[in-house]
Design a protein around this motif. Structure first.
Motif, PDB file in Angstrom:
ATOM      1  N   ARG A 274      18.833 139.157  81.480  1.00  0.00           N
ATOM      2  CA  ARG A 274      19.362 139.163  82.901  1.00  0.00           C
ATOM      3  C   ARG A 274      18.305 138.603  83.654  1.00  0.00           C
ATOM      4  NH1 ARG A 274      19.682 143.979  85.061  1.00  0.00           N
ATOM      5  NH2 ARG A 274      18.159 144.932  83.484  1.00  0.00           N
ATOM      6  N   THR A 275      17.157 139.053  83.714  1.00  0.00           N
ATOM      7  CA  THR A 275      16.059 138.512  84.666  1.00  0.00           C
ATOM      8  C   THR A 275      15.011 138.081  83.763  1.00  0.00           C
ATOM      9  OG1 THR A 275      15.197 140.726  84.951  1.00  0.00           O
ATOM     10  CG2 THR A 275      16.965 140.372  86.327  1.00  0.00           C
TER      11      THR A 275
ATOM     12  N   TYR B 168      20.190 133.002  80.762  1.00  0.00           N
ATOM     13  CA  TYR B 168      21.401 133.883  81.206  1.00  0.00           C
ATOM     14  C   TYR B 168      22.319 134.619  80.422  1.00  0.00           C
ATOM     15  CZ  TYR B 168      19.093 133.461  85.896  1.00  0.00           C
ATOM     16  OH  TYR B 168      18.267 133.520  86.925  1.00  0.00           O
TER      17      TYR B 168
END
Length: 220
Positions: free
Chosen positions: A66-67, A62
């Motif tokens: 972000r993803t 992270y």
């Protein structure tokens, strides 16, 4: 004050903080290529599983992404950027060749890059499909770049008198769609052919469309 700690800026083990972070990001990307492209796939991978594959922590993940979708997006661009680089690097060597030879060599340069690793095919043509509107836009944006390239090549061939001077954008778009569909199906095991046979067929399709008559025959 709360928030993320400032990143260290000094050298450690002979490497700067920026170098260590770049290496860490690369490890996540390589793990994504492995798990998305050869393992369970994007939809079946968790941040924890990918971090474990990279030998890093979820906290470190992270700090970089972000993803998982962000990581997939970067891999998709990386695969396309690599193929584009190879095609552009081939351009000087095909200068002066006729359309058929020029087209074959340029497309083989593209295919050699995009198919160098089956995982890259899966990233570019399978895992990216239907993920989200954002990924659909990215995919279509990259397709548009290839369409523009093909149209520029067709315009240059028309200037040389090798093909008719007309708008080839629909033909180029259809060809790019054929690449995506055929390589998707080949990667999934639905096409009983070698990769070389698939590539040769795609080249013949493109040449056939470029040399097609300017007008459609009348319907009887």
């Amino acid at each position: 004050m709360t928030g993320r700690r400032a990143s260290p800026t000094g050298r450690y083990g002979g490497r700067s903080a920026a170098e260590r972070r770049a290496e860490r990001r690369r490890r996540f990307l390589d793990a994504g290529l492995e798990t998305f492209g050869r393992g369970p796939g994007y939809r079946a991978t968790t941040v924890a599983a990918l971090s474990e594959a990279a030998g890093l922590s979820t906290r470190q993940f992270y700090e970089e992404f972000r993803t998982l979708e962000d990581l997939l997006a970067e891999l998709h661009l990386e695969v396309n950027d690599g193929a584009e680089h190879e095609v552009v690097a081939t351009l000087p060597s095909v200068d002066g060749l006729d359309l058929a030879e020029r087209t074959a060599r340029l497309f083989h340069a593209y295919a050699a890059s995009i198919t160098a690793d089956p995982a890259r095919i899966r990233i570019a043509f399978v895992e990216i499909i239907g993920v989200s509107p954002r990924m659909d836009r990215q995919r279509l944006t990259r397709r548009a770049r290839w369409v523009d390239f093909l149209c520029a090549e067709a315009a240059a061939a028309a200037d040389r008198g090798e093909i008719a001077d007309r708008d080839y954008r629909i033909a180029a778009t259809a060809f790019i769609g054929s690449i995506n569909g055929l390589l998707h199906d080949w990667s999934a095991g639905w096409v009983d052919a070698t990769l070389d046979e698939v590539i040769d067929e795609l080249v013949l399709m493109l040449l056939g469309r470029l040399h097609a008559p300017d007008r459609r025959p009348p319907i009887p």
